[in-house]
Design an enzyme around this catalytic site. Structure first.
Site, short mmCIF file in Angstrom:
data_model
loop_
_atom_site.label_atom_id
_atom_site.label_comp_id
_atom_site.label_asym_id
_atom_site.label_seq_id
_atom_site.Cartn_x
_atom_site.Cartn_y
_atom_site.Cartn_z
CB VAL A 1 -47.15 62.58 6.00
CG1 VAL A 1 -46.22 61.91 5.03
CG2 VAL A 1 -47.80 61.55 6.88
CG HIS B 1 -37.13 47.83 6.06
ND1 HIS B 1 -37.99 48.62 5.30
CD2 HIS B 1 -37.87 47.36 7.09
CE1 HIS B 1 -39.19 48.62 5.86
NE2 HIS B 1 -39.14 47.87 6.95
CG ASN B 2 -37.73 50.59 1.94
OD1 ASN B 2 -37.74 50.45 3.16
ND2 ASN B 2 -38.11 51.71 1.37
CD GLU C 1 -42.09 48.24 2.51
OE1 GLU C 1 -41.38 48.66 3.44
OE2 GLU C 1 -42.71 49.00 1.74
CB SER D 1 -5.60 38.74 -19.13
OG SER D 1 -5.15 39.73 -20.02
P1 NBP Z 1 -42.13 64.37 1.02
O1 NBP Z 1 -41.20 63.35 0.53
O2 NBP Z 1 -43.41 64.62 0.30
O3 NBP Z 1 -41.33 65.76 1.12
C1 NBP Z 1 -41.98 66.92 1.53
C2 NBP Z 1 -41.00 67.88 2.18
O4 NBP Z 1 -39.87 68.10 1.32
C3 NBP Z 1 -41.64 69.23 2.41
O5 NBP Z 1 -41.14 69.75 3.61
C4 NBP Z 1 -41.16 70.03 1.22
O6 NBP Z 1 -41.14 71.40 1.45
C5 NBP Z 1 -39.76 69.52 1.09
N1 NBP Z 1 -39.14 69.77 -0.22
C6 NBP Z 1 -39.47 69.31 -1.44
BR1 NBP Z 1 -40.90 68.25 -1.82
N2 NBP Z 1 -38.66 69.74 -2.40
C7 NBP Z 1 -37.77 70.52 -1.77
C8 NBP Z 1 -36.66 71.26 -2.22
N3 NBP Z 1 -36.29 71.26 -3.51
N4 NBP Z 1 -35.95 71.94 -1.30
C9 NBP Z 1 -36.31 71.92 -0.01
N5 NBP Z 1 -37.36 71.24 0.48
C10 NBP Z 1 -38.08 70.55 -0.40
O7 NBP Z 1 -42.49 64.14 2.57
P2 NBP Z 1 -42.70 62.82 3.43
O8 NBP Z 1 -43.63 61.88 2.78
O9 NBP Z 1 -43.00 63.32 4.80
O10 NBP Z 1 -41.26 62.15 3.43
C11 NBP Z 1 -40.11 62.80 3.95
C12 NBP Z 1 -38.92 61.88 3.72
O11 NBP Z 1 -39.13 60.66 4.45
C13 NBP Z 1 -38.74 61.45 2.26
O12 NBP Z 1 -37.38 61.28 1.99
C14 NBP Z 1 -39.44 60.11 2.20
O13 NBP Z 1 -38.95 59.30 1.16
C15 NBP Z 1 -39.10 59.54 3.57
N6 NBP Z 1 -40.04 58.54 4.07
C16 NBP Z 1 -41.36 58.65 3.84
C17 NBP Z 1 -42.24 57.70 4.34
C18 NBP Z 1 -43.73 57.81 4.12
O14 NBP Z 1 -44.44 56.86 4.51
N7 NBP Z 1 -44.22 58.90 3.57
C19 NBP Z 1 -41.73 56.63 5.09
C20 NBP Z 1 -40.36 56.56 5.33
C21 NBP Z 1 -39.53 57.53 4.82
P3 NBP Z 1 -42.36 72.33 0.96
O15 NBP Z 1 -43.43 72.16 2.01
O16 NBP Z 1 -41.80 73.67 0.93
O17 NBP Z 1 -42.79 71.82 -0.39
#
Ligand code: NBP
Length: 482
Positions: free
Chosen positions: A13, A186-187, A190, A478
């Site tokens: 996403v 920030h989190n 939140e 100490s």
């Molecule tokens: P996810 O946190 O669900 O991660 C999905 C991605 O990680 C996919 O591209 C997946 O590849 C890849 N991946 C995984 Br799962 N395991 C892997 C591994 N062992 N090796 C390589 N790739 C791997 O996606 P997201 O919700 O878009 O979040 C992305 C980052 O942004 C995270 O760190 C999240 O904490 C952070 N974040 C998320 C939000 C939110 O609102 N969702 C907000 C702010 C920050 P695949 O497709 O091959 O499984």
């Protein structure tokens, strides 16, 4: 052909939406994902008709990038980030840039920055906030790491970030893990904001007996004033939302809160650095307590509270007291958050610009609010401000709201409705404004049982041990700390 301005790995996403945002701002993005089929799917669907290109391997992706190469990761935090970095290193050259935009721990970013800089590759650990919508239309971005990377990513980052009065909610934060640290705080904030809203809701629901529609109206009103913020706005909408049978959906949701860890990390860091960030700590514990749902249901059948949870006074007046309590507690939470940032900057040698951090949080992210504009003004007025509470604007606000705040905490205690964050904020305020606390007795106790020594008010920095019992020795400790 080297045609892409940046590569983005991770087509979930966040990654997909950031790519489309970058595309909207005129940047050519090369998309890649561990499960490579997702690249074609993305190009054929969401990215159809855009300038986004794809790659089937990391090698192909790297070959399509302009130099210095910019590769941004938006994958699951933890080992996935390290796995991609390890695969990228042999494909990159001196001065190329790896950006981790996931929710990584700042300690991981510190480690990655150090090890990549040793290999002459620049590393940026960037907080990204705002969820799916933010990523698509303007997130808050908090980049830190190798400062030499900033001129090469600044246009992209500030271009795609949220703007408030034309100013980007993105600026360089500081060295190594500073960006992810600021995102972590920030989190944490939140978590605190959400718990404060929940406490206001709890009091209105149980003490004042208000309906969801009435409460939605109250949050709508609050959103027009000093509490104007994204979280208050969505609370108004959530309370108004009806399930298919016409009843408020929120009433049917199991009251057991989940958490992914960033609030806990903030609390851990505050304990490590010795900073009393009590409100975030309580908000994490409140989620923990909520998740003991079955145990609470059992306990509710045998543990008694006061005979009534109903408030008998003027409801309208009490709603206003609750608003003031929320506002005052929120001021305390942000004051504590900035105290933590200040201490972390000292500990990790970061030069943080607190006004700029307030601006980064002012738009795009989950805690965005008008209030952060007031915080920015406070730090702009006095960049060396030691505590937000000492700024005239916030001092006056607390002075105005404290009578209401005390009434709300007293009512909650009397009626047996838990308000951990309202109450801890007030306890912190009363502690922080006390020239004299009872820690003299703690020092005496420590010296009594463990010969830990104490200082006299009249002779600070001179450590004395007393033989309190007459049969203890005169040797002080100490090494033992308790
Ligand atoms: P996810 O946190 O669900 O991660 C999905 C991605 O990680 C996919 O591209 C997946 O590849 C890849 N991946 C995984 Br799962 N395991 C892997 C591994 N062992 N090796 C390589 N790739 C791997 O996606 P997201 O919700 O878009 O979040 C992305 C980052 O942004 C995270 O760190 C999240 O904490 C952070 N974040 C998320 C939000 C939110 O609102 N969702 C907000 C702010 C920050 P695949 O497709 O091959 O499984």
């Amino acid at each position: 052909m080297a045609e892409a301005d940046i590569a983005l790995i991770g087509l979930a996403v966040m990654g997909q939406n950031l790519i489309l945002n970058m595309n909207d701002h005129g940047f050519v993005v090369c998309a890649y994902n561990r499960t490579v089929e997702k690249v074609d799917k993305f190009l054929a669907k969401e990215a159809k008709g855009t300038k986004v290109i794809g790659a089937k391997s990391l090698k192909e992706m790297v070959s399509k990038l302009k130099k210095p190469r910019r590769v941004m990761l938006l994958v699951k935090a933890g080992s996935a980030v390290d796995a991609f970095i390890d695969q990228l290193i042999p494909l990159l050259e001196d001065g190329d840039i790896i950006i981790d935009g996931g929710n990584s721990q700042y300690t991981d970013s510190q480690r990655r920055a150090k090890s990549l800089e040793e290999k002459k590759i620049l590393f940026v650990g960037s907080g990204v906030s705002g969820g799916e919508d933010g990523a698509r239309y303007g997130p808050s971005l908090m980049p830190g790491g190798s400062e030499k990377a900033w001129p090469h990513i600044k246009t992209i980052f500030q271009g795609i970030s949220a703007k408030v009065n034309g100013e980007p909610c993105c600026d360089w934060v500081g060295a190594d893990g500073a960006g992810h640290y600021v995102k972590m705080v920030h989190n944490g904030i939140e978590y605190g904001d959400m718990q404060l809203i929940c406490e206001a809701y709890h009091l209105m629901r149980d003490a004042l007996g208000m309906s969801e529609d009435e409460m939605s109206g109250v949050f709508g009103e609050w959103n027009k004033g000093e509490l104007d913020s994204f979280l208050i706005e969505i609370t108004q909408n959530i309370l108004a939302y009806k399930d298919t049978d016409g009843t408020p959906l929120v009433r049917k949701i199991r009251d057991a809160a989940g958490q992914k860890g960033t609030g806990k990390w903030t609390a851990i860091s505050s304990l490590d650095l010795g900073m009393p960030v009590t409100l975030i700590g309580e908000s994490v514990f409140a989620r923990c307590l909520s998740s003991l749902k079955d145990e609470r249901v059992t306990a509710s059948k045998s543990l008694k509270g006061p005979s009534t949870t109903k408030y008998e006074g003027d409801r309208k007046e009490m709603v206003e007291h609750i608003r003031q309590a929320l506002y005052a507690s929120k001021i305390i939470s942000y004051a504590q958050g900035f105290m933590l940032l200040r201490e972390a900057a000292k500990e990790y040698n970061w030069t943080l610009n607190y006004g700029s951090i307030a601006l980064m949080w002012r738009g795009g992210c989950i805690i965005r609010s008008v209030f952060l504009g007031n915080i920015k003004e406070a730090f702009d007025k006095n960049p060396g401000l030691t505590n937000l509470l000492l700024d005239d604007f916030f001092k006056d606000a607390i002075h105005r709201s404290q009578a209401s705040w005390r009434k709300v905490c007293a009512m909650a205690v009397t009626l047996g409705i838990p308000t951990p964050c309202f109450s801890t904020a007030l306890a912190f305020y009363d502690g922080y404004r006390s020239g004299s606390l009872p820690a003299n007795l703690i020092q005496a106790q420590r010296d009594y049982f463990g010969a830990h020594t104490y200082e006299l008010l009249s002779k600070p920095a001179q450590f004395i041990h007393t033989n309190w019992t007459g049969h203890g020795g005169s040797v002080s400790s100490s090494t033992y700390t308790a």
